[in-house]
Design an enzyme around this catalytic site. Structure first.
Site, PDB file in Angstrom:
ATOM      1  N   LYS A  64       0.371  -1.373   0.279  1.00 30.31           N
ATOM      2  CA  LYS A  64      -0.194   0.024   0.308  1.00 30.31           C
ATOM      3  C   LYS A  64       0.752   1.553  -0.185  1.00 30.31           C
ATOM      4  CE  LYS A  64      -2.237   1.048   3.801  1.00 30.31           C
ATOM      5  NZ  LYS A  64      -2.938   2.670   4.142  1.00 30.31           N
ATOM      6  N   SER A  65       2.257   1.554   0.810  1.00 33.02           N
ATOM      7  CA  SER A  65       2.404   2.275   1.428  1.00 33.02           C
ATOM      8  C   SER A  65       3.748   2.876  -0.253  1.00 33.02           C
ATOM      9  CB  SER A  65       3.789   1.647   2.247  1.00 33.02           C
ATOM     10  OG  SER A  65       2.821   1.672   3.282  1.00 33.02           O
ATOM     11  N   ARG A  93       2.954   5.752  -3.826  1.00 33.84           N
ATOM     12  CA  ARG A  93       3.875   7.046  -4.123  1.00 33.84           C
ATOM     13  C   ARG A  93       4.350   7.283  -5.433  1.00 33.84           C
ATOM     14  NH1 ARG A  93       4.435   5.587   1.908  1.00 33.84           N
ATOM     15  NH2 ARG A  93       5.535   7.235   2.431  1.00 33.84           N
ATOM     16  N   GLY A  96      -4.961   8.060   4.859  1.00 30.09           N
ATOM     17  CA  GLY A  96      -4.727   9.838   5.609  1.00 30.09           C
ATOM     18  C   GLY A  96      -3.282   9.799   4.606  1.00 30.09           C
ATOM     19  N   ARG A 101      -8.914  12.876  11.717  1.00 29.27           N
ATOM     20  CA  ARG A 101      -7.626  12.429  11.864  1.00 29.27           C
ATOM     21  C   ARG A 101      -6.701  13.578  11.732  1.00 29.27           C
ATOM     22  NH1 ARG A 101      -5.790   7.624   8.916  1.00 29.27           N
ATOM     23  NH2 ARG A 101      -3.682   7.624  10.033  1.00 29.27           N
ATOM     24  N   SER A 121       6.719  10.246  11.329  1.00 22.23           N
ATOM     25  CA  SER A 121       5.401   9.868  10.216  1.00 22.23           C
ATOM     26  C   SER A 121       6.305   9.907   8.877  1.00 22.23           C
ATOM     27  CB  SER A 121       4.444  10.784  11.303  1.00 22.23           C
ATOM     28  OG  SER A 121       3.632  11.389   9.792  1.00 22.23           O
ATOM     29  N   ASP A 164       1.738  -0.229  12.591  1.00 21.36           N
ATOM     30  CA  ASP A 164       0.276  -1.043  11.840  1.00 21.36           C
ATOM     31  C   ASP A 164      -0.181  -2.703  12.713  1.00 21.36           C
ATOM     32  OD1 ASP A 164      -0.099   1.351  10.402  1.00 21.36           O
ATOM     33  OD2 ASP A 164       1.104   0.825   8.016  1.00 21.36           O
ATOM     34  N   LYS A 196      -5.294   6.656  14.549  1.00 22.64           N
ATOM     35  CA  LYS A 196      -5.032   6.114  13.132  1.00 22.64           C
ATOM     36  C   LYS A 196      -6.650   6.238  12.813  1.00 22.64           C
ATOM     37  CE  LYS A 196      -0.822   5.001  12.418  1.00 22.64           C
ATOM     38  NZ  LYS A 196      -0.467   5.527  11.702  1.00 22.64           N
ATOM     39  N   ARG A 241      -7.188  -2.758   9.089  1.00 19.60           N
ATOM     40  CA  ARG A 241      -6.370  -3.822  10.109  1.00 19.60           C
ATOM     41  C   ARG A 241      -7.276  -4.187  12.043  1.00 19.60           C
ATOM     42  NH1 ARG A 241      -2.492  -2.415   7.068  1.00 19.60           N
ATOM     43  NH2 ARG A 241      -1.267  -1.053   6.568  1.00 19.60           N
TER      44      ARG A 241
END
Ligand code: S3P
Length: 425
Positions: free
Chosen positions: A21-22, A26, A93, A121, A165, A313, A339, A385
């Site tokens: 996902k991360s 990007r 987020g 958030r 972060s 996570d 989160k 999650r």
């Protein structure tokens, strides 16, 4: 959707996980700012990463989806068009925080918001550095989405992260793409470095040293053909399923093993988990390998400081492992409270329903090991999650569990229940 999960004591098979996902976020963002068509294979199937693509489509970037292969026709750094509607980050987020750095540099005003959870958030953490760079960002109650971002020319800044972060770091670096000069981000606790690796891969000039990243603004980014590694955070659920089973032999193929994420494996191995890396390659500067996990005798563990940040996570599913096996204490985890849900509270609520004891603290918790998991009706609380962590807990329960709002898993891993069914019995 209510999902029934039955106990399962055997875990075996070989599966290839959807893209990280991360990294997908990007690559989707940088491909949109690059010149030419990028091909992104094994792009995350999670809704969050499709929210990112939706935002760029709404700003005039052609995005073609063919299964998990995504083609993005980047229009260069200055090729985005003003969206005609509010941008929708959904539950993500990562989308709202990282894209804000890009929006802050555009010659137009945009508004970006998302669902009920995202609207709670904190955004002050990105608003402050973007203001220092010269952007005007306003938010509901000066903190919460939707954000209104009046873009314009940005100044490079030298910024020290106030919280560990990677989303904030990436927001500043993505803004720094547009600033003339060198934007520096410093971090006391190391966070995932996918943005730095991806920026270098797409052709930006970036210096990466421990704790300090320096990016030279106004690069020309070049389109790429990249394969996204399997998501190690998704793998975590199946690793824990195997470690809870009576017998297990599971292979997870093509998983991302970036050291800033693979701290998960170091931690599990330190507790006694028999996890082996079978094959190691690289793509786009990201390490990828196959993992094999078998049943292990697990000890208790403590997470604090940098390890808490690195595993943030994975903490819900590690709590499940700890409660069933050797126990777990987590410190320095106040970020868990902001989160997709307050994950200390939602973890505690589901544990209470299963009769599992947990000592909750403002910035962490402690669970004793060897606890019995009673069958119960659990809730995702709309948090992907939490849904998946408690589906794994349900495998170890004494009878069937129901999970309310189980569809939340789709935010990062729509295939989760199907894979779970394939590897358990
Ligand atoms: C992410 C960073 C982490 C993580 C999130 C993804 C990223 O958030 O919890 O799921 O891709 O950069 P923070 O940056 O808020 O710690």
């Amino acid at each position: 959707m209510q999902k029934t999960v039955s106990p399962a004591r055997h875990v075996s098979g070989s599966i290839r996980l959807p893209g990280d996902k991360s990294i997908s976020h990007r690559y989707g963002m940088l491909a949109s700012l690059a010149e030419g068509e990028s091909t992104l294979e094994n792009y995350s199937t999670g809704q969050d990463c499709h929210s990112t693509l939706g935002c760029f489509s709404a700003m005039g970037i052609p995005v073609h989806k063919d299964g998990t292969t995504i083609r993005v026709s980047g229009q260069g750094l200055d090729g985005l068009r003003a969206p005609t509607q509010d941008l929708d980050a959904g539950n993500s987020g990562s989308t709202i925080r990282m894209i804000s750095g890009i929006l802050a540099a555009q010659p137009f005003t945009s508004r970006i918001g998302g669902d009920e959870s995202l609207s709670k958030r904190p955004m002050g953490r990105i608003m402050k550095p973007l203001a220092k760079m010269g952007a005007r960002v306003t938010a509901r109650d000066a903190q919460y989405p939707p954000l209104e971002i009046t873009g314009g020319p940005l100044q490079p800044i030298d910024f020290t992260l106030p919280v560990a972060s990677a989303q904030v770091k990436s927001c500043v670096l993505f803004g720094g793409l547009y600033a003339s000069g060198v934007t520096t981000v410093r971090e006391g606790i190391r966070t995932r470095d996918h943005s730095e690796i991806a920026l270098r891969q797409f052709g930006a000039e970036i210096s990466i040293k421990p704790g300090v990243v320096a990016l030279t603004g106004r690069p020309t980014l070049a389109a790429q053909k990249l394969t996204i590694p399997g998501d190690l955070s998704s793998a975590a659920f199946f690793l824990v399923a195997a470690l809870l089973a009576d017998d297990a032999d599971l292979v997870l193929q093509g998983v991302g093993l970036n050291p800033t994420r693979a701290a998960l494996l170091d931690f599990l191995v330190s507790l006694g988990a028999p996890i082996k890396v079978l094959d190691l390659n690289h793509n786009g500067g990201e390490p990828i390998g196959d993992l094999r996990v078998t049943k292990g005798r697990m000890q208790g563990g403590l997470l604090e400081g940098a390890m808490t940040a690195a595993l943030i996570d994975e903490i819900p599913v590690l709590a499940v492992l700890g409660a069933a096996r050797g126990g777990l204490e987590v410190r320095d985890a106040s970020e868990l409270r902001v989160k997709e849900t307050d994950r200390i509270a939602t973890l505690a609520e589901n544990f209470a329903r299963m009769g599992v004891e947990i000592e909750v603290r403002p910035d962490g918790f402690r669970v004793e090991g060897g606890q019995r998991f009673r069958p119960a009706t659990l809730d995702s609380f709309h948090d992907h999650r939490i849904a998946m962590a408690f589906a794994i807990a349900a495998l170890a329960a004494d009878g069937d569990c129901q999970i309310d709002r189980a569809e939340a898993a789709s935010v990062s891993f729509p295939e989760f229940y199907q894979f779970l069914g394939e590897i358990t019995r």
